[in-house]
Design an enzyme around this catalytic site. Structure first.
Site, PDB file in Angstrom:
ATOM      1  N   CYS A 151       0.803  -1.224   0.000  1.00  0.00           N
ATOM      2  CA  CYS A 151       0.000   0.000   0.000  1.00  0.00           C
ATOM      3  C   CYS A 151       0.838   1.278   0.000  1.00  0.00           C
ATOM      4  O   CYS A 151       0.409   2.311  -0.513  1.00  0.00           O
ATOM      5  CB  CYS A 151      -0.931   0.017   1.209  1.00  0.00           C
ATOM      6  N   HIS A 244      -2.375   6.681   3.173  1.00  0.00           N
ATOM      7  CA  HIS A 244      -0.954   6.860   3.478  1.00  0.00           C
ATOM      8  C   HIS A 244      -0.460   8.147   2.809  1.00  0.00           C
ATOM      9  O   HIS A 244      -0.680   8.363   1.618  1.00  0.00           O
ATOM     10  CB  HIS A 244      -0.138   5.685   2.945  1.00  0.00           C
TER      11      HIS A 244
END
Lengths: 352, 352, 352, 352
Positions: A151, A244
């Site tokens: 990710c 993120h």
């Protein structure tokens, strides 16, 4: 209109598994018909076994599906399997599914380093999918395994690749502030993250330093060659639910101006091969003008979680440029990315 | 036992002003006798005017002090003034205090770039205090101005200097995850930081790139020469109450091993000149063995907020080494650092 | 000066155990000489086995103590044992310690409902300690067990008792917003509490409805009679690290004014029997005038975590009055309360 | 298909204004054609002036609308105006819009106590809309003003009314844990709410004690009579982005069982008059079986933010029953509720 492809979600009750379930609700090409879980949950309905954690409600259509064991023999109907398995279990069982003829779109890291398994990001390296034929022949599988990246890699690889295509990326240093949802459930203890930062995520820096070199590598004659750029990574966990945020500094091969870089990002177009895939965002890269963007709470849902947001392009006194990049870690960076890969494969194999 | 030095706190009601008040309670050398604030609060008692934000309770001794205007003429008793003024006001008024004979220990950035004003960190550059004589002569002041660095610089300059003294630092890239208390009050809106990150703090990156080169610069013949190392910075705000966490990568002039670096940090000793100062921590640098340390909530109070915590020393594929560094932004990085500077000055000028 | 009493901490590595260790550092009467833990940690040093979670650093004095099994036979030196055991283990082993002659000051709920075991809050019911003689005779123990209340009860029982002593409390409804530290470690998952509230804490409402009636009950002829007031509770978990905040509405037997209630709280004095005990706060109740107080981050450390803060006294359209009450859940509400109990006992039994 | 009704949003750049803009995107009956703001922003485009705070992106369709002054004369096209004005400005200007013939659906509290202005919650008191004719005649308006309740009232009034209709509610005590988005922007300072609770929201308790009595009151002969139940409220702010969580205890007129109450809530049906309105949720009340539900992060988006979630129905030792209720404070509790009211009005006046 073709019939929908029947699909399974492996490890459907976990954090990424839930995202698969949520994103596959009303998917125009795929229909979830089988779901698996660990022994503890096998035999229960999804609703009974699952501690649902996503802000959007659990889809009605799966509530009463029964959880099957995570074994190739459990699946009777599925043509694709979306895998949210932990790496160690994925290592053991994903080949069984492939052998049985199922196309496994895996979010697990287990096979990302296998030279015959692509780490796919459709807008970056759709051509790597060609290796699937070699994979099938070499391993004797009628199905196959394709993976999406970690990710954190996902949160910056699309703009980094766009810059690379234009001017060549020589090296990049990457600093992450990662969401808690990436650690699953129960995952990060609240005592560890409220009023706190954890400057360490086991194994993450190694993945972030390797995966972009494979994704952005070239494919030729049945072989993926790693991109020669060097990446260094610092990874951190912060008190954010989803998305993120990445600060990165990088140097290009050609000496170019800040405006050149901005222009590449602002004018980015999704490649032709992705157009029409159901998960394809209108804008693969959203360039933000404001000084203080992108921000996870505000930008993670752009392109229904499939766009990468970038901003703060500026010069750097050690590297050539600095910027901030962000994407949704459980959509673009996990389940959404994996489904996008499945769509690319479905179009190629089944003419969708 | 000498009498305590009477001191003032300028802008005593703000976030850093409160930290000054809290840290000066029961200080063995200094006694707060005067406090100033902006017009809105002048004439009120501290307790009436101050929205106290620190977890430790407001000291009894200041509750009934009356707030004075922030002008040199307001002060009748103070020999030192600890300044928590905003930069623009500091610019205007701090010289008046110096002219009047007061030693201003300023947390403001206004004079940090003045070639005759030192940015002091006693464990790094106590010798820069020598420039005070030149400052007094040149500006015709009987007092003077000394500053402490920006809080982010403070969070890594002690270990960076230790490494520099041992092996020479050539360049460093710095990524910060900064606490909300650094933005004062009301400061960061909760809608901007809960479940979020702000990847921008106005003016911060410029300070972080400049200040260490002055602090770690050499002092000779009345002149501070900047250190030639190059620094690049990315600064971010996260949902932490106190303490700034810094990831940094750096290269040294001498080629050395990771163990060399660890050894420098583990064996660090506070310099002789700091020993016995009331704010001097037992350990200027606390080296953490655990993979996931330092962390702000757990390590910010080490050395009563005056220690710098470091950990995760590891090699870097672009620079030589990576590490994590952390200190308390309103103690070491603001009021505590400023008081430590005042102590150094008090010893020199008044023989404490 | 007497010698210090050697003490053990049972379950020293957990969340409450850490608080015991932290608060007993440099305690004037007690010295930690033995510590116990579960099998997994037995034989390790405290430093090796303990994931320290408190913002103040781990005391040096315990770092190298070796963890013993949690059995009465493990202890060779301790006269007191402070118990941070989970209720089910406490149920099994605490009587063994008591039988062996050790005074167990327990934070566990296991024996709170035992008619011969007091739930002690020294400023409320120090006289209940008299039952210890009956306990020893009845159970044939040379030591004994005393308990402190559940942390939520602790957050309001001192002011409720002060009001009861003045005017009689007839009934009260209690609504809590509880800190994550009360759930231990790993305790509450971050995915469950960031940007969230959990409106349920298993077993908590029952404790909050029962314990005050025992604590505020009368002691006579070897018997504690429950207070006849009725309590109803709603308990909730919120994203706060330490301190439980309680909203309560209550009715008194006598009809009195709001000013009467405020006067009771403002003029509250710690009872004579508590004065001089090391953990005794200067002010058992801190009355806050500001509309928006008490608040957990700002008021939890008053009286070094042993004061109860109250505010917002106002009339109620259903009950007689409303107010907000707060105390530190792991100090006053757990380890600190238990040590305070130990001090009361040490004075009585050993003349401290 | 009728043409869409042109509408304005008053105070479109604030927190509730943004919610109006977001919810009116692609609305089947309404089209935003005019937007207003305070002087500072007048003349700018929405995109220029607005610090967008909602996780879903800003709709393209409004980005380039120009902000008008908040005066009745500014509007040239709008038939409805959705008002996110602060109460003091609403007080002054909303009647001007009504006089001009515009239907103002106001989220402001300014006119909620006006006997001729209904506080509408369509599933509770759609019949109160009849008072609009009296309002027009009495005030000489060709438009009118209708209001939605305060967001905290909204979080429990639907289930409370359902129980009242079945068994009569005699009294209720209400404890709230409210989201930061309810305080607008910048609103709550992060230093006040991270690791903290604020047990006070100015004016809120009075609103919560009054508004349900008007909403649940009876309408007859042009007059709304207040419901005779008594409500007491404690209101608190917690670190949640969106959704207010309410604990409440209540007594009914008829003595009934817990199962009776659960049955009322589980079998709740939206009234006929709401069916087909675009904002009408499938389920007005979602009853949760799990002990630890509802929770704000998980349940706020049910019914696209227009459902009220309830759970934890249990007996109470002082009242008859306890429960937890929750709804989205800026959708159901503000902009969404106001739009739902507008839809009810649009159907009645314009036959939608």
């Amino acid at each position: 209109m073709k019939n929908k492809i029947p699909v399974a979600v492996l490890a459907a009750t976990g954090s990424v598994g839930q995202r698969f379930i949520s994103l596959l609700e009303n998917h125009p090409w795929f229909e979830v018909v089988e779901i698996t879980a660990s022994d503890r949950s096998v035999g229960k309905t999804y609703q009974e076994a699952c501690h649902w954690l996503i802000t959007d409600p659990m889809p009605e259509s799966v509530k009463n599906l029964t959880l099957l064991p995570t074994e190739a023999n459990s699946l009777q109907k599925s043509v694709f399997a979306f895998s949210a398995l932990p790496a160690d279990i994925a290592k053991n069982v994903e080949p069984d599914f492939a052998r049985k003829g199922i196309y496994v779109c895996s979010n697990a890291s287990a096979y990302r380093k296998d030279p015959l398994v692509p780490i796919l990001v459709p807008e970056v390296n759709a051509n790597h999918l060609d290796i699937l034929d070699i994979q099938q022949k070499t391993y004797g599988w009628s199905g196959g395994i394709i993976t999406n990246p970690n990710c954190t890699t996902c949160a910056f690889v699309v703009p980094l690749n766009a810059i690379d295509k234009a001017y060549g990326v020589q090296k990049a240093i990457v600093f992450s502030m990662q969401a808690i949802s990436g650690a699953g459930y129960p995952g990060v203890a609240s005592m560890d993250i409220i009023d706190n930062v954890i400057p360490y995520i086991g194994g993450e820096e190694e993945k972030v330093e390797y995966e972009p070199t494979k994704i952005m590598g070239s494919y030729q004659d049945g072989k993926i060659s790693l991109h020669p750029m060097v990446i260094s990574a610092h990874t951190n966990r912060v008190a954010v639910v989803d998305a993120h945020t990445i600060c990165l500094s990088f140097s290009t091969n050609q000496k170019v101006s800040k405006d050149n870089i901005i222009s590449v990002l602002k004018n980015y177009q999704m490649p032709e091969i992705c157009i029409g895939l159901p998960s394809c965002p209108d804008r693969g890269i959203v360039y933000h003008e404001a000084d203080n963007r992108p921000q996870p709470r505000l930008d993670r849902n752009l392109g229904r979680g499939m766009s990468t947001s970038v901003g703060r392009i500026r010069e750097d006194s050690i590297f050539d440029f600095r910027m901030v990049s962000l994407s949704h870690n459980t959509i673009m960076g996990a389940a959404g990315g994996s489904i996008f890969n499945g769509e690319l494969l479905a179009r190629r194999k089944f003419g969708f």
